[in-house]
Design an enzyme around this catalytic site. Sequence first.
Site, PDB file in Angstrom:
ATOM      1  N   ARG A 155      -5.694 -22.537 -32.050  1.00 42.00           N
ATOM      2  CA  ARG A 155      -6.015 -23.701 -31.199  1.00 42.00           C
ATOM      3  C   ARG A 155      -7.513 -23.998 -31.205  1.00 42.00           C
ATOM      4  O   ARG A 155      -7.932 -25.130 -31.431  1.00 42.00           O
ATOM      5  CB  ARG A 155      -5.596 -23.431 -29.754  1.00 42.00           C
ATOM      6  CG  ARG A 155      -4.138 -23.176 -29.561  1.00 42.00           C
ATOM      7  CD  ARG A 155      -3.881 -22.855 -28.099  1.00 42.00           C
ATOM      8  NE  ARG A 155      -2.563 -22.337 -27.898  1.00 42.00           N
ATOM      9  CZ  ARG A 155      -2.235 -21.048 -28.056  1.00 42.00           C
ATOM     10  NH1 ARG A 155      -3.136 -20.172 -28.407  1.00 42.00           N
ATOM     11  NH2 ARG A 155      -0.988 -20.657 -27.854  1.00 42.00           N
ATOM     12  N   ILE A 156      -8.326 -22.957 -30.932  1.00 40.85           N
ATOM     13  CA  ILE A 156      -9.768 -23.217 -30.812  1.00 40.85           C
ATOM     14  C   ILE A 156     -10.366 -23.521 -32.186  1.00 40.85           C
ATOM     15  O   ILE A 156     -11.127 -24.477 -32.348  1.00 40.85           O
ATOM     16  CB  ILE A 156     -10.483 -22.028 -30.122  1.00 40.85           C
ATOM     17  CG1 ILE A 156      -9.932 -21.844 -28.697  1.00 40.85           C
ATOM     18  CG2 ILE A 156     -11.999 -22.254 -30.080  1.00 40.85           C
ATOM     19  CD1 ILE A 156     -10.417 -20.583 -27.976  1.00 40.85           C
ATOM     20  N   ALA A 235     -15.992 -15.901 -30.522  1.00 40.85           N
ATOM     21  CA  ALA A 235     -14.707 -15.194 -30.357  1.00 40.85           C
ATOM     22  C   ALA A 235     -14.928 -13.841 -29.678  1.00 40.85           C
ATOM     23  O   ALA A 235     -14.892 -13.744 -28.447  1.00 40.85           O
ATOM     24  CB  ALA A 235     -14.021 -15.051 -31.709  1.00 40.85           C
ATOM     25  N   ARG A 236     -15.203 -12.816 -30.461  1.00 40.21           N
ATOM     26  CA  ARG A 236     -15.555 -11.509 -29.905  1.00 40.21           C
ATOM     27  C   ARG A 236     -16.612 -10.889 -30.806  1.00 40.21           C
ATOM     28  O   ARG A 236     -16.512 -10.946 -32.048  1.00 40.21           O
ATOM     29  CB  ARG A 236     -14.332 -10.582 -29.845  1.00 40.21           C
ATOM     30  CG  ARG A 236     -13.307 -10.923 -28.755  1.00 40.21           C
ATOM     31  CD  ARG A 236     -13.841 -10.694 -27.342  1.00 40.21           C
ATOM     32  NE  ARG A 236     -12.851 -11.005 -26.315  1.00 40.21           N
ATOM     33  CZ  ARG A 236     -12.724 -12.179 -25.697  1.00 40.21           C
ATOM     34  NH1 ARG A 236     -13.539 -13.182 -26.009  1.00 40.21           N
ATOM     35  NH2 ARG A 236     -11.799 -12.366 -24.768  1.00 40.21           N
ATOM     36  N   GLU A 265     -20.528  -5.799 -25.539  1.00 41.00           N
ATOM     37  CA  GLU A 265     -20.848  -6.487 -24.285  1.00 41.00           C
ATOM     38  C   GLU A 265     -20.532  -5.614 -23.080  1.00 41.00           C
ATOM     39  O   GLU A 265     -19.531  -4.902 -23.135  1.00 41.00           O
ATOM     40  CB  GLU A 265     -19.967  -7.750 -24.181  1.00 41.00           C
ATOM     41  CG  GLU A 265     -20.686  -9.020 -24.458  1.00 41.00           C
ATOM     42  CD  GLU A 265     -19.734 -10.217 -24.399  1.00 41.00           C
ATOM     43  OE1 GLU A 265     -19.166 -10.488 -23.338  1.00 41.00           O
ATOM     44  OE2 GLU A 265     -19.580 -10.861 -25.438  1.00 41.00           O
ATOM     45  N   HIS A 283     -21.948 -15.700 -23.049  1.00 39.51           N
ATOM     46  CA  HIS A 283     -20.469 -15.748 -23.038  1.00 39.51           C
ATOM     47  C   HIS A 283     -19.958 -16.835 -22.073  1.00 39.51           C
ATOM     48  O   HIS A 283     -19.295 -16.540 -21.080  1.00 39.51           O
ATOM     49  CB  HIS A 283     -19.887 -14.366 -22.677  1.00 39.51           C
ATOM     50  CG  HIS A 283     -18.467 -14.197 -23.169  1.00 39.51           C
ATOM     51  ND1 HIS A 283     -17.932 -12.990 -23.520  1.00 39.51           N
ATOM     52  CD2 HIS A 283     -17.477 -15.096 -23.356  1.00 39.51           C
ATOM     53  CE1 HIS A 283     -16.678 -13.141 -23.902  1.00 39.51           C
ATOM     54  NE2 HIS A 283     -16.376 -14.426 -23.811  1.00 39.51           N
ATOM     55  N   ILE A 284     -20.280 -18.076 -22.424  1.00 39.28           N
ATOM     56  CA  ILE A 284     -19.903 -19.192 -21.541  1.00 39.28           C
ATOM     57  C   ILE A 284     -18.954 -20.169 -22.232  1.00 39.28           C
ATOM     58  O   ILE A 284     -18.870 -21.336 -21.843  1.00 39.28           O
ATOM     59  CB  ILE A 284     -21.156 -19.942 -21.010  1.00 39.28           C
ATOM     60  CG1 ILE A 284     -22.077 -20.373 -22.166  1.00 39.28           C
ATOM     61  CG2 ILE A 284     -21.901 -19.107 -19.982  1.00 39.28           C
ATOM     62  CD1 ILE A 284     -23.154 -21.362 -21.755  1.00 39.28           C
ATOM     63  N   GLY A 285     -18.248 -19.678 -23.250  1.00 40.25           N
ATOM     64  CA  GLY A 285     -17.342 -20.562 -24.006  1.00 40.25           C
ATOM     65  C   GLY A 285     -16.416 -21.378 -23.120  1.00 40.25           C
ATOM     66  O   GLY A 285     -16.261 -22.583 -23.298  1.00 40.25           O
TER      67      GLY A 285
HETATM   68  C1  DGY Z   1     -11.623 -15.851 -23.426  1.00 42.26           C
HETATM   69  O1  DGY Z   1     -10.916 -16.643 -22.777  1.00 42.26           O
HETATM   70  O2  DGY Z   1     -11.150 -14.970 -24.142  1.00 42.26           O
HETATM   71  C2  DGY Z   1     -13.101 -16.035 -23.302  1.00 42.26           C
HETATM   72  O3  DGY Z   1     -13.790 -15.122 -24.034  1.00 42.26           O
HETATM   73  C3  DGY Z   1     -13.532 -16.072 -21.856  1.00 42.26           C
HETATM   74  O4  DGY Z   1     -13.026 -17.194 -21.255  1.00 42.26           O
END
Ligand code: DGY
Length: 317
Positions: A155-156, A235-236, A265, A283-285
Amino acid sequence: MKVVITREIPDSAEKLLKARGFQVVVYRKDDPVPQRELEKLVKDADGIISLLTEKFDKNLIDKLERCKIIANYAVGYNNIDIEYAKSKKIAITNTPDVLTDATADIAISLVLACSRRIIEGVKFMRARKFKGWKPKLLLGVEMSGKFFGILGAGRIGSAVARRAKAFGANILYYDIDEVPELEKETGAKKVSLNFILRKSDFVSIHLPFTPKTHHLLDKEHLQMMKKTSILINTARGEIVDEKELIAMLKARKIFAAGFDVYEGEPKVNPALFKLGNVVLLPHIGSATIEARNRMAMLAAGNVIAVLTGREPLTPVV
Ligand code: DGY
């Protein structure tokens, strides 16, 4: 029935749960709940809304006396031992879709911040260095006509691809699945990991973090990238070997990188703060008012569904 929310999230979730007759306990501090306290808090919970900062490993899952659902307030769920929870008949849910646009917007913001050197420009101005227009001042690169590589076209990843397409980029993607809708919509081409790294001018990571994607971008893969390329990770952090990436950024073997997530993190490698060719976000996605409200409502909806004997709305197991 008792529902624990492991940190304050938009109060719509708490209101909805209370309106449905649940007893709601919220950990009110704005920091992760210490593990000992967490154990006490969730021990007798029937349902839990958890955050990615809380690790639900075997040890903690074993302490849950009657939990039926852990509703993660995130799309990622690498903080939970999914297989073990499944063996204990605990449903795990996440918050997909509702944060897709917010996260895709942040990825593109990082692309533009890196490619057009926005942060350097802001610093330059604040340091009162601007003495007028200069032909070679802070030259960046354009997305138009370039190859934009998406690692993980879910999706993203797909939402980022659509945005990059609107900027005139040619889309490549790496995924285990073919994504025909994305191909139709953007002309994206599915390619191998090696190809995408060698060819792309921009690489944006949208894979889940699993044992298989741990350090997927290791030294060998990072070295395949073009010297002029830009890497974005929303992502991570653990998907990239951060030490190797830092070495490459220092040696200018890639042009720049944009980070919203970090390996290990909440620690951030101090070497990153010294680099001029990185843009660092905390980390404000998914951090928009709209997305966070939708995430809260979806997490509460999942808890209500499971605790009233229905199927979860967005299960991951
Ligand atoms: C997620 O949703 O996995 C993001 O990293 C935080 O909202």
